[in-house]
Design a protein around this motif. Structure first.
Motif: not given
Length: 236
Positions: A44-62
Motif C-alpha cells: 500500500g505504499d512505496g517503502e513496502m513495495g520496495l521491501q516486497h520486491h527485495q524479499m520476494l523477487k517478483p516477475d513484474l511490478v504494477v
C-alpha cells in the motif's frame, strides 16, 4: 496492506507485485491477475513495495505514482538500480511529461486510470512473454554480443567483458535491431516490436533508445546506435 494470491499455471506461475494505495483498485487488479493464474502480493505504499520486491523477487511490478512514503518515480528509480524487473506504471497521471519521465527512468509500460483490468493483465502478459522468449542464436556485431536465451548483452574487447545493465525494454530493442545490422528502423517499427499490445506514443521509443545508447557508449560500444534523420535509428 498485504495480500497473497493463489497458485496458477499461467506464464510459469509468475508473481505480480501490485504497489497501489487505493484498496479498491488493488483488490480489482489482484482478482483479475489471480483469475489468469498469476500469484500476487500487494503493497500500500512505496517503502513496502520496495521491501516486497527485495524479499520476494517478483516477475513484474504494477506500480502507482502517487504513493505514500515513497512515490512511484522514487520506487521505479530504486528498482532500476537493483536490476531489470519489468515495471508497468498504472496511474491517474495522464500528462505526456509524466509518461516520458517514467519511461526515461525505465518503465516498460504506462497505463492511465481509469483502466480496463483485462487490458492491464493482457499488457502484463505481453511484457512477460517478451522477457521470457527464447532463441538459440547469439548475435554479434563488432565487439557487441547479445544472447536472447540468456538475456545478456555485453561488449567484449581485449579479452574482457563489459556487461550492459539493460531494462527489459532496452534489451528487447537491442535484440531486435542487432538481428538486421545497419538497417534503418522506423520508430513505428520499433514501437510495434517492443510494445505490440500497447498504445504508447512513438516518442516513447526515443526515451528508451536514448537510455540504451548511453549504456552502449558507457560500456565501450560508442557510436554503434545512431539516429537516422526522418526515419528512426540504426545499429551498425
Amino acid at each position: 496492506m498485504e495480500c497473497a494470491g493463489i497458485e496458477g499455471a499461467a506464464l510459469d506461475n509468475a508473481l505480480i507485485l501490485i504497489v497501489e494505495d487505493e484498496p479498491d483498485i488493488s483488490s480489482i487488479l489482484e482478482a483479475y491477475f489471480q483469475r489468469e493464474g498469476f500469484r500476487t502480493v500487494c503493497a500500500g505504499d512505496g517503502e513496502m513495495g520496495l521491501q516486497h520486491h527485495q524479499m520476494l523477487k517478483p516477475d513484474l511490478v504494477v506500480l502507482d505514482i502517487n504513493l505514500p512514503k515513497a512515490d512511484g518515480f522514487t520506487v521505479l528509480g530504486e528498482l532500476r538500480q537493483r536490476g531489470d524487473t519489468p515495471v508497468m506504471m498504472v496511474t491517474a497521471l495522464a500528462e505526456d511529461l509524466d509518461k516520458l519521465s517514467a519511461l526515461r527512468i525505465g518503465a516498460d509500460d504506462y497505463v492511465v486510470k481509469p483502466f480496463n483490468p483485462l487490458e492491464v493483465v493482457a499488457r502484463a502478459k505481453a511484457i512477460l512473454r517478451r522477457g521470457r522468449s527464447t532463441e538459440a542464436a547469439v548475435f554479434r556485431l563488432g565487439d557487441l554480443v547479445v544472447d536472447p536465451t540468456a538475456h545478456t548483452a555485453f561488449v567484449q574487447s581485449d579479452g574482457s567483458k563489459a556487461h550492459l545493465d539493460l531494462t527489459l525494454t532496452e534489451f528487447t530493442l537491442l535484440a531486435h535491431m542487432i538481428r538486421v545490422p545497419s538497417k534503418a528502423f522506423s520508430r513505428a517499427e520499433l514501437l510495434d516490436a517492443c510494445f505490440p499490445d500497447s498504445d504508447a506514443l512513438e516518442r516513447t521509443i526515443d526515451s528508451h533508445v536514448s537510455n540504451l545508447r548511453r549504456k552502449l557508449d558507457k560500456g565501450g560500444a560508442e557510436g554503434m546506435l545512431t539516429s537516422v534523420r526522418g526515419i528512426g535509428y540504426r545499429l551498425s
